[in-house]
Design a protein around this motif. Structure first.
Motif, PDB file in Angstrom:
ATOM      1  N   GLY A 186     -11.446   1.514   8.197  1.00  0.00           N
ATOM      2  CA  GLY A 186     -11.158   0.277   8.931  1.00  0.00           C
ATOM      3  C   GLY A 186     -12.317  -0.691   9.023  1.00  0.00           C
ATOM      4  N   ASP A 187     -13.370  -0.496   8.244  1.00  0.00           N
ATOM      5  CA  ASP A 187     -14.510  -1.410   8.266  1.00  0.00           C
ATOM      6  C   ASP A 187     -14.362  -2.420   7.127  1.00  0.00           C
ATOM      7  OD1 ASP A 187     -17.217  -2.060   9.393  1.00  0.00           O
ATOM      8  OD2 ASP A 187     -17.784  -1.691   7.312  1.00  0.00           O
ATOM      9  N   VAL A 188     -14.344  -3.715   7.469  1.00  0.00           N
ATOM     10  CA  VAL A 188     -14.162  -4.781   6.478  1.00  0.00           C
ATOM     11  C   VAL A 188     -15.286  -5.789   6.649  1.00  0.00           C
ATOM     12  CG1 VAL A 188     -12.626  -6.573   5.598  1.00  0.00           C
ATOM     13  CG2 VAL A 188     -11.654  -4.487   6.589  1.00  0.00           C
ATOM     14  N   TYR A 215       0.801  -1.218   0.000  1.00  0.00           N
ATOM     15  CA  TYR A 215       0.000   0.000   0.000  1.00  0.00           C
ATOM     16  C   TYR A 215       0.841   1.279   0.000  1.00  0.00           C
ATOM     17  CZ  TYR A 215      -4.551  -2.234   0.644  1.00  0.00           C
ATOM     18  OH  TYR A 215      -5.709  -2.953   0.456  1.00  0.00           O
ATOM     19  N   TYR A 260     -10.974  -0.141   2.802  1.00  0.00           N
ATOM     20  CA  TYR A 260      -9.611  -0.281   3.298  1.00  0.00           C
ATOM     21  C   TYR A 260      -8.631  -0.079   2.140  1.00  0.00           C
ATOM     22  CZ  TYR A 260      -6.104  -2.661   6.294  1.00  0.00           C
ATOM     23  OH  TYR A 260      -5.024  -2.985   7.072  1.00  0.00           O
ATOM     24  N   PRO A 261      -7.533   0.610   2.349  1.00  0.00           N
ATOM     25  CA  PRO A 261      -6.913   1.050   3.600  1.00  0.00           C
ATOM     26  C   PRO A 261      -7.355   2.424   4.087  1.00  0.00           C
ATOM     27  CG  PRO A 261      -5.444   1.530   1.801  1.00  0.00           C
ATOM     28  CD  PRO A 261      -6.638   0.857   1.189  1.00  0.00           C
ATOM     29  N   TYR A 273      -5.764  -7.103   3.565  1.00  0.00           N
ATOM     30  CA  TYR A 273      -7.134  -6.619   3.432  1.00  0.00           C
ATOM     31  C   TYR A 273      -7.270  -5.704   2.215  1.00  0.00           C
ATOM     32  CZ  TYR A 273      -8.016  -8.736   7.923  1.00  0.00           C
ATOM     33  OH  TYR A 273      -8.150  -9.669   8.935  1.00  0.00           O
ATOM     34  N   SER A 274      -8.225  -6.072   1.386  1.00  0.00           N
ATOM     35  CA  SER A 274      -8.538  -5.322   0.168  1.00  0.00           C
ATOM     36  C   SER A 274      -9.899  -5.775  -0.299  1.00  0.00           C
ATOM     37  CB  SER A 274      -7.500  -5.608  -0.915  1.00  0.00           C
ATOM     38  OG  SER A 274      -7.922  -5.108  -2.178  1.00  0.00           O
ATOM     39  N   MET A 319      -8.648   3.298  13.382  1.00  0.00           N
ATOM     40  CA  MET A 319      -7.535   3.896  12.625  1.00  0.00           C
ATOM     41  C   MET A 319      -7.178   5.255  13.214  1.00  0.00           C
ATOM     42  SD  MET A 319      -8.073   2.913   8.626  1.00  0.00           S
ATOM     43  CE  MET A 319      -7.692   1.263   8.025  1.00  0.00           C
ATOM     44  N   THR A 346     -14.989  -3.421   1.254  1.00  0.00           N
ATOM     45  CA  THR A 346     -14.312  -2.520   2.180  1.00  0.00           C
ATOM     46  C   THR A 346     -13.764  -1.311   1.441  1.00  0.00           C
ATOM     47  OG1 THR A 346     -12.545  -2.362   3.836  1.00  0.00           O
ATOM     48  CG2 THR A 346     -12.090  -3.725   1.902  1.00  0.00           C
ATOM     49  N   GLY A 350      -3.649   3.652  10.234  1.00  0.00           N
ATOM     50  CA  GLY A 350      -3.935   2.331   9.703  1.00  0.00           C
ATOM     51  C   GLY A 350      -2.691   1.783   9.021  1.00  0.00           C
TER      52      GLY A 350
END
Length: 586
Positions: free
Chosen positions: A414-416, A327, A410-411, A388-389, A478, A408, A507
């Motif tokens: 922060g909600d997935v 990232y 993300y990044p 996470y993606s 985050m 999500t 994050g």
């Protein structure tokens, strides 16, 4: 498997740009250098032949992932052309038959040569094409390269440590492709070849990579400290450890990881060096500067080392490093056009698109295409979510296939949310990585809080019979974080120079600013030594930036706006960005 969000956009740009334009067939420059006329004229000892193998590896993966038929047609044309150019001996390089830099030359030990290096990438590329689009001619061509190298290295006794630049490090990298050949063919000679590569490196005093790693030596002191080659060699040692069950090789690879993570890594996840030295080598472990150079090839090798150690140990910290590097350092080195890359990136420095033949353009492209298969993996009879993606995948487990669909932002947020479905009636574990920075993380299943306490830096395990409609939700706080660093010069035990710096993180993202007030590359700011994060607040993102932006409000001056490192300076060539800000702690 599909990838969306920020990673998906970068991967898509790479496919439309680099993979679809740099090489399209035998007439493309990086492939045409394998032609008979070009080979017969080449006595230069250059490394440009690496691009064909790198591109094959990357493009084959992209074609498989995306179903891009035009790209697949190009892959086949290039692979078939290279097979057609292989000599009866198995040679598939770019050097003239009488060149001293050829791997078969009796004078190779004293020559400037990248021939073994080029063959290493050709093996990797051909094997990857065969993995996804099997044809006997592809694996046979890779095997014949291996046969030639076995003849030269094992039977004739030519040391790989004498067959590459950088005190032999450009030859020791052959360890990984030798092991890949062994795994692809089952031919024990290639495992013997790999053992010989290790023997060669351990008997050259300037290298002795395993022995010196076990002693705890600084990476800068091994060979000439060339980062790309060293990390690639450690990738091979990690693979060798898994195959041979050799704990010393694992310990050596873990030493390289620890040394890099503690002493040679930028906040954005790029292995750096090059201050008052060759631009591509490590600096001594106790030296730090805010403007170290990160070669994009180093970034690729760092991702690969973390990939292998994750497979070998299952430790969540390796997945965390892959995510941080992807990232920040990796996407931060890519031009949005998908074709151009930076040779060197800096925590504090100017973005610079590099030249046509630069190794880093193919390395960055390859590293991006590595990411999709690393997001999810089979683990302990179940599935792990490593990075996470937004994306989706179907993962085979002993109980049956498990399908994951991730939604999500993300990044940036922060909600997935992960929709999970699995084989009917079978209990399958789901391993969720809790980021090390995510104190206070929460996990729920179908709206109900999951049993257990998520621990930062560890895996959180959920096991149940997953069915259509099940949803796992992760919430990662985050909060802005400030990392501190100091550049200190000493005369004996006396501190004679000290400069303090801070970097801003949120994050998995590292933040940077462009020219401060539109013209200053740096400015010393005053911040309280206790809880400086209290002076950080959300801000409006500059025009064209995705954000989220943050404003640092130093004592006695107007706020300074930061955006994620990858987009600081507007992602434009020749633009300044700064991660480390000089600070006077109050």
């Amino acid at each position: 498997m599909s990838v969306g969000g920020l990673l998906g956009r970068a991967i898509g740009a790479n496919q439309r740009g680099r993979l679809s334009t740099f090489i399209t067939g035998p007439e493309s420059k990086p492939v045409a250098i394998f032609s008979e006329n070009a080979v017969n004229r080449n006595f230069a000892g250059d490394w440009n032949g690496e691009h064909a193998g790198k591109w094959l590896y990357t493009a084959a993966r992209a074609a498989r992932r995306s179903g891009d038929q035009a790209l697949l047609a190009n892959v086949r044309r290039v692979a078939d052309y290279l097979v057609s150019r292989q000599e009866p001996s198995g040679y598939l390089g770019t050097y003239a038959p009488t060149a001293e830099s050829r791997i078969t030359s009796p004078k190779i030990a004293g020559a400037r040569t990248w021939d073994l290096w080029v063959h290493a990438y050709n093996i990797i590329g051909l094997l990857e094409v065969n993995r996804y689009f099997p044809e006997p001619r592809y694996v046979d061509a890779a095997r014949r390269i291996g046969d030639l190298c076995f003849e030269v290295i094992v039977r004739r006794g030519v040391s790989t440590a004498d067959m590459g630049n950088h005190l032999g490090l450009s030859g020791t990298v052959f360890l990984e492709p030798a092991l890949d050949l062994y795994e692809a063919t089952g031919d024990a000679r290639f495992l013997e070849l790999a053992r010989k590569v290790v023997e060669n490196m351990e008997t050259r005093p300037a290298l002795r990579i395993v022995a010196r790693s076990l002693k705890g030596d600084d990476l800068q002191q091994i060979g000439d400290g060339k980062i790309y080659q060293l990390l690639w060699t450690y990738v091979g040692l990690a693979k060798m450890s898994a195959i041979e069950n050799q704990p010393d090789y694992r310990a050596a690879a873990e030493h390289a990881w620890k040394e890099t993570a503690q002493h040679h890594l930028t906040p954005d996840g790029g292995p750096w060096g090059g201050i008052a030295a060759h631009h591509e080598v490590f600096n001594p472990r106790n030296f730090w500067a805010p403007d170290g150079l990160v070669e994009t090839c180093n970034t690729m090798s760092w991702i690969h080392l973390n990939r292998e150690l994750l497979r070998l140990t299952g430790d969540a910290k390796y997945a965390e490093e892959i995510e941080k590097t992807a990232y920040n350092a990796l996407i931060g080195a890519q031009d949005p056009n998908g074709e151009d890359w930076y040779y060197f990136s800096f925590s504090n420095g100017t973005r610079n698109n590099t030249y046509y033949w630069a190794c880093c353009k193919s390395s960055g492209s390859l590293a991006l295409e590595e990411l999709a298969p690393l997001l999810f993996a089979a683990r302990d009879n179940g599935v792990s979510v490593n990075v996470y993606s937004e994306g989706s995948a179907t993962i085979a487990t002993p109980a049956g296939d498990v399908k994951l669909i991730v939604k999500t932002a993300y990044p940036a947020a922060g909600d997935v949310r992960i929709a999970v479905s699995g084989p009917a009636g079978a209990s399958v574990p789901l391993h969720l990585r809790i980021p090390a920075w995510a104190a206070g993380a929460a996990v729920s299943v179908n709206g109900a809080r999951a049993d257990g306490e998520p621990k930062p830096g560890e895996w959180f395990r959920l096991e149940r019979a997953w069915k259509a409609g099940d949803e796992v939700r992760l919430t990662f706080p985050m909060k802005p974080r400030i990392e501190r660093k100091s550049r200190i010069e000493k005369q004996g035990e006396q501190e004679i120079v000290r400069r303090d710096y801070m970097a801003l993180l949120r994050g998995p993202l590292v933040y940077a600013t462009g020219l401060i007030d539109g013209f200053k590359r740096e400015e010393t700011v005053r911040l309280p030594s206790g809880n400086p994060e209290l002076l950080v607040a959300p801000a409006r993102a500059p025009a064209g930036a995705d954000g989220p932006a943050l404003a640092l409000k130093p004592i006695g001056r107007a706020p300074i706006v930061f955006v994620p490192f990858y987009e600081a300076g507007g992602r434009a060539n020749a633009k300044w960005r700064a991660t480390w800000i000089p600070v006077a702690w109050q």
